[in-house]
Scaffold this motif. Structure first.
Motif, PDB file in Angstrom:
ATOM      1  N   ALA A 117     -19.657   1.221  -0.463  1.00 42.21           N
ATOM      2  CA  ALA A 117     -18.111   1.006  -0.156  1.00 42.21           C
ATOM      3  C   ALA A 117     -17.788  -0.347  -1.260  1.00 42.21           C
ATOM      4  N   ASN A 119     -15.493  -2.312  -4.269  1.00 47.52           N
ATOM      5  CA  ASN A 119     -14.281  -2.891  -4.369  1.00 47.52           C
ATOM      6  C   ASN A 119     -13.615  -2.727  -5.711  1.00 47.52           C
ATOM      7  N   GLU A 136      -9.181  -3.238  -4.426  1.00 45.77           N
ATOM      8  CA  GLU A 136      -8.411  -4.049  -3.253  1.00 45.77           C
ATOM      9  C   GLU A 136      -8.525  -5.698  -3.428  1.00 45.77           C
ATOM     10  N   LYS A 174     -21.879  -0.276   4.497  1.00 44.30           N
ATOM     11  CA  LYS A 174     -21.756   1.335   4.959  1.00 44.30           C
ATOM     12  C   LYS A 174     -22.978   1.752   5.168  1.00 44.30           C
ATOM     13  N   ASP A 377      -8.763   8.256   1.968  1.00 45.40           N
ATOM     14  CA  ASP A 377      -8.252   6.953   2.445  1.00 45.40           C
ATOM     15  C   ASP A 377      -9.489   6.539   3.591  1.00 45.40           C
ATOM     16  N   GLY A 380     -12.338   4.639   2.353  1.00 44.19           N
ATOM     17  CA  GLY A 380     -12.283   3.252   1.738  1.00 44.19           C
ATOM     18  C   GLY A 380     -12.352   3.659   0.224  1.00 44.19           C
ATOM     19  N   GLN A 381     -12.027   5.057  -0.514  1.00 41.19           N
ATOM     20  CA  GLN A 381     -12.045   5.233  -1.774  1.00 41.19           C
ATOM     21  C   GLN A 381     -10.325   5.856  -2.111  1.00 41.19           C
TER      22      GLN A 381
END
Length: 453
Positions: A117, A119, A136, A174, A377, A380-381
């Protein structure tokens, strides 16, 4: 910046890329040994069979190919160093999208840690510079991370792939939480159906403030009760009873299997549902919890979900009845088996372009595309490479129906997604911006929208 780049993949090209410059008195290539080389993390059997043995084959090939100069050049590199070069490429190489996917070594970018996951995302500019962009907000002191492997496959399969290629056991959030690639609709709370992304997008269009500025796509939300199994099973911390998930070297054509936890050829291994089969009994069916009602499924309920999943897996991706699975509603559309089927069938359905598709097929495929971007979404992509492509196709779909406003909305989503991932400068981003703002300047006029539409 890119320091090393291969013309061809494989051990031969990687080793020759260092050996040949050394033969021409160019010792600068030795800085390749400055890259991470986690030799101590590679099990001895894997080091000998995968790396040293392959390096010996390459040297034997060199001795034939460069027979005249072999006596004076054979000691430029040892077989141990050649094996280390292979390992360095394995754990540090980054796919260069500007060079047809060929690999590159970038000293700074290679330092970013892995997370399933992440960033950050990376992108190669035309100058061969690797650009790192955050996806993010990142706090001061927080680690920057990239995803080294596939992101939407079951946790055990993902971990096995990372261990086989990069020689570490992933402990990211994850991999230690719930297995979000295996999403089932909760059989306990029987949730009501919610708006599709198409309906959410229609709402956004109705609320349009009339400005021409491309907008950020709406985030997919759902009130649906989703059940996820625990990531890695209930006993994923150690190699237990000879039932740990296994991995092998398919590329080498070997049937040898290595334990994904301890990395050695120590147990026979069994492949379970979605890669999960680490302990006998019902323990593998415990901890399946609904994200909505919070109820943990009884082992028998979880087992029914797993058996249903096995039935879906037995059908090839291009033959799965995606709409039937969605209507039946036992697996969520974000389940990796449904996503894989959608991606496979979408490529086939759209290969001849929108004009060649029947109206019924267009509506069905458009719904698939909306479910794919919703899944990105949820996982987390938000800036995944494929996402902007689906938005672009959805814009083409609305344009073909004469819906200029809807087309510009989707093209605005595509532009926003791509710009956030790679910046404003690349040509494809500028083209996406033109399509979002003034599509009539770059496309043929859309068909007139009839009164029925």
């Amino acid at each position: 910046d890119t320091v090393f780049q291969t013309k061809e993949p494989g051990a031969y090209a990687h080793i020759r890329g260092v050996w040949e410059p050394l033969a021409n008195k160019d010792n600068s290539v030795m800085k390749i040994f400055d890259f991470c080389c986690p030799k101590e993390d590679v099990p001895e059997k894997v080091w000998k069979k995968r790396y040293l043995a392959e390096a010996a084959k390459v040297f034997k090939q060199f001795s034939v190919e460069f027979e005249d100069d072999w006596e004076t050049t054979k000691n430029l590199l040892t077989e141990e160093q050649a094996a280390e070069i292979m390992l360095i490429w394995d754990v540090n190489a980054m796919a260069n999208n500007k060079k047809g996917g060929k690999a590159s070594l970038c000293p700074t970018a290679c330092c970013l840690e892995h997370s399933c996951a992440p960033n950050c995302s990376f992108y190669f500019s035309f100058s061969d510079t690797c650009e790192i962009r955050t996806m993010e907000s990142v706090k001061a002191g927080e680690s920057l991370s990239l995803n080294y492997g596939e992101f939407h496959i079951p946790t055990c399969d993902r971990r096995a792939g990372l261990l086989q290629r990069y020689h570490f056991r992933c402990q990211c959030t994850k991999c230690t939480g719930m297995d979000v690639a295996r999403a089932f609709v909760c059989p306990v709370c029987s949730p009501p159906s919610t708006k599709s992304l198409a309906e959410e997008a229609e709402d956004a269009k109705q609320k349009d403030d009339g400005t021409e500025k491309p907008k950020q796509p709406p985030k997919s939300t759902t009130k649906k009760g989703i059940v996820y199994p625990p990531a890695g099973g209930s006993a994923a911390s150690t190699c237990i009873g000879g039932l740990a998930a296994m991995y092998g070297s398919a590329s080498a054509g070997t049937q040898k299997k290595y334990c994904m936890w301890c990395g050695t050829e120590c147990c026979p291994g069994q492949a379970g549902t979605g890669g999960i089969d680490v302990k006998k009994g019902d323990e593998r069916y415990q901890g399946w919890k609904c994200t909505s009602c919070g109820v943990e499924l009884e082992p028998q309920q979880a087992k029914k979900c797993a058996l249903y999943e096995e039935g879906v897996a037995s059908v090839p991706a291009f033959e799965r009845d995606v709409n039937g699975l969605l209507v039946e509603g036992r697996m969520d559309h974000s389940h990796h088996y449904i996503q894989h089927a959608i991606m496979t069938q979408f490529a086939v359905e759209t290969q001849h372009g929108i004009v060649a598709m029947q109206e019924r097929d267009l509506e069905r495929v458009a719904e698939w595309a909306q479910k794919v971007v919703a899944t990105y979404d949820r996982l987390g992509q938000p800036l995944h490479d494929d996402k902007w492509g689906f938005y672009d196709w959805l814009g083409e779909w609305r344009w073909s129906k004469g819906d200029v406003k809807g087309a510009k909305m989707y093209w605005g989503f595509a532009y926003w997604t791509r710009r956030m991932a790679v910046g404003d400068s690349p040509k494809e981003v500028q083209k996406a911006k033109k399509k979002a703002l003034r599509p009539q300047d770059v496309l043929d006029p859309p068909p007139k929208k009839d009164a029925a539409q």
